[in-house]
Design a protein around this motif. Structure first.
Motif, short mmCIF file in Angstrom:
data_model
loop_
_atom_site.label_atom_id
_atom_site.label_comp_id
_atom_site.label_asym_id
_atom_site.label_seq_id
_atom_site.Cartn_x
_atom_site.Cartn_y
_atom_site.Cartn_z
N SER A 1 0.91 -1.15 -0.15
CA SER A 1 -0.19 0.01 -0.07
C SER A 1 0.88 1.29 -0.05
CB SER A 1 -0.94 -0.08 1.25
OG SER A 1 -1.81 -1.17 1.25
N ALA A 2 1.95 1.05 0.79
CA ALA A 2 2.74 2.23 0.73
C ALA A 2 3.46 2.63 -0.64
CB ALA A 2 4.22 2.16 1.75
N ILE A 3 3.86 1.62 -1.49
CA ILE A 3 4.36 1.84 -2.54
C ILE A 3 3.29 2.19 -3.51
CG2 ILE A 3 5.54 0.42 -4.71
CD1 ILE A 3 6.79 -1.02 -2.40
N GLU A 4 2.27 1.78 -3.47
CA GLU A 4 1.09 2.23 -4.36
C GLU A 4 0.80 3.66 -4.28
OE1 GLU A 4 -3.68 1.48 -4.95
OE2 GLU A 4 -2.53 0.02 -3.88
N ALA A 5 0.75 4.17 -2.99
CA ALA A 5 0.63 5.67 -2.61
C ALA A 5 1.71 6.63 -3.25
CB ALA A 5 0.32 5.77 -1.22
N GLY A 6 3.03 5.99 -2.85
CA GLY A 6 4.19 6.63 -3.30
C GLY A 6 4.18 6.89 -4.83
N LEU A 7 3.92 5.55 -5.45
CA LEU A 7 3.77 5.67 -7.15
C LEU A 7 2.78 6.73 -7.40
CD1 LEU A 7 4.27 1.80 -7.93
CD2 LEU A 7 5.74 3.79 -8.56
N SER A 8 1.49 6.69 -6.78
CA SER A 8 0.49 7.64 -7.17
C SER A 8 1.12 9.08 -7.06
CB SER A 8 -0.77 7.51 -6.34
OG SER A 8 -1.14 6.19 -6.70
N ALA A 9 1.70 9.41 -5.96
CA ALA A 9 2.24 10.60 -5.68
C ALA A 9 3.33 11.16 -6.96
CB ALA A 9 2.83 10.80 -4.37
N VAL A 10 4.12 9.96 -7.39
CA VAL A 10 5.31 10.45 -8.11
C VAL A 10 4.41 10.74 -9.42
CG1 VAL A 10 6.95 9.32 -9.48
CG2 VAL A 10 6.97 9.27 -6.87
N ALA A 11 3.48 9.71 -9.84
CA ALA A 11 2.70 9.85 -11.26
C ALA A 11 2.17 11.44 -11.14
CB ALA A 11 1.60 8.88 -11.46
N ALA A 12 1.73 11.79 -10.04
CA ALA A 12 1.09 13.37 -10.23
C ALA A 12 2.04 14.52 -10.31
CB ALA A 12 0.36 13.38 -8.52
N ASP A 13 3.15 14.05 -9.83
CA ASP A 13 4.26 15.08 -9.85
C ASP A 13 5.78 14.49 -9.89
OD1 ASP A 13 5.93 17.45 -10.07
OD2 ASP A 13 4.86 18.42 -8.61
N PRO A 14 6.19 14.13 -10.99
CA PRO A 14 7.27 13.37 -11.36
C PRO A 14 8.48 14.17 -10.81
CG PRO A 14 6.23 13.42 -13.05
CD PRO A 14 5.32 14.14 -12.49
N LEU A 15 8.56 15.34 -10.69
CA LEU A 15 9.71 16.32 -10.18
C LEU A 15 9.64 16.64 -8.91
CD1 LEU A 15 9.89 18.62 -13.46
CD2 LEU A 15 11.31 16.90 -12.90
N ARG A 16 8.61 16.20 -7.97
CA ARG A 16 8.35 16.50 -6.71
C ARG A 16 9.41 15.70 -5.92
NH1 ARG A 16 4.24 19.01 -3.62
NH2 ARG A 16 3.92 18.19 -1.64
N GLU A 17 10.71 16.26 -5.18
CA GLU A 17 11.32 15.46 -4.59
C GLU A 17 10.78 14.57 -3.22
OE1 GLU A 17 15.82 15.70 -2.40
OE2 GLU A 17 15.35 16.53 -4.33
#
Length: 167
Positions: free
Chosen positions: A68-84
């Protein structure tokens, strides 16, 4: 939107994350509307959504719910790939799961994207997440060389290619 804000605030104050929240925060607000007030509200909501996904990722990681953590993290990265910060929580989730190769792959993908888009490198704080051996190893270019193989036919050369891939 108010429901999203409330759910985000509850996560920040320590409420247990719900697995369904990752999908709840998966879309922008009124994507096709161009009115000025909508643009401002959409950006506010985008920031709230990104913080919520990052918080979900972090909280799921802490709770040992790695998938679930990785799914949420991937969703965040997909929403803004440049967001560190999104990249950081995803890399931390991969490390918590014991997948160093996934963490390194994510880091390198992000580093290439930052270089291509902004001409900058990841911060020292993000780089420090990875073990020193993984940070020090940089992919080498493909190197072709010729070596002479002794052969009864007069020692014709053969081409040998050495390659070190990113992952």
């Amino acid at each position: 939107m108010h429901k999203s804000v409330h759910r985000t605030r509850s996560l920040e104050t320590g409420a247990r994350p719900e697995e369904s929240l990752s999908n709840f925060f998966s879309h922008d607000l009124l994507q096709d509307w161009l009115d000025e007030w909508v643009v401002v509200e959409r950006e506010k909501y985008r920031q709230i959504r990104l913080r919520a996904l990052e918080t979900l990722c972090r909280r799921f990681t802490e709770a040992g719910e790695r998938a679930s953590a990785i799914e949420a993290g991937l969703s965040a990265v997909a929403a803004d790939p440049l967001r560190e910060t999104a990249q950081r929580v995803l890399i931390q989730a991969h490390l918590a799961e014991g997948n160093l190769s996934e963490a390194v792959r994510q880091y390198r993908t992000y580093a290439r994207l930052l270089d291509a888009e902004l001409g900058v490198e990841p911060t020292a704080a993000l780089t420090a997440l990875l073990p020193a051996a993984a940070r020090a190893h940089q992919p080498s270019r493909v190197v072709a060389y010729r070596c002479r193989a002794a052969s009864p036919q007069g020692g014709r050369g053969r081409a040998v290619e050495s390659r070190n891939d990113d992952y």
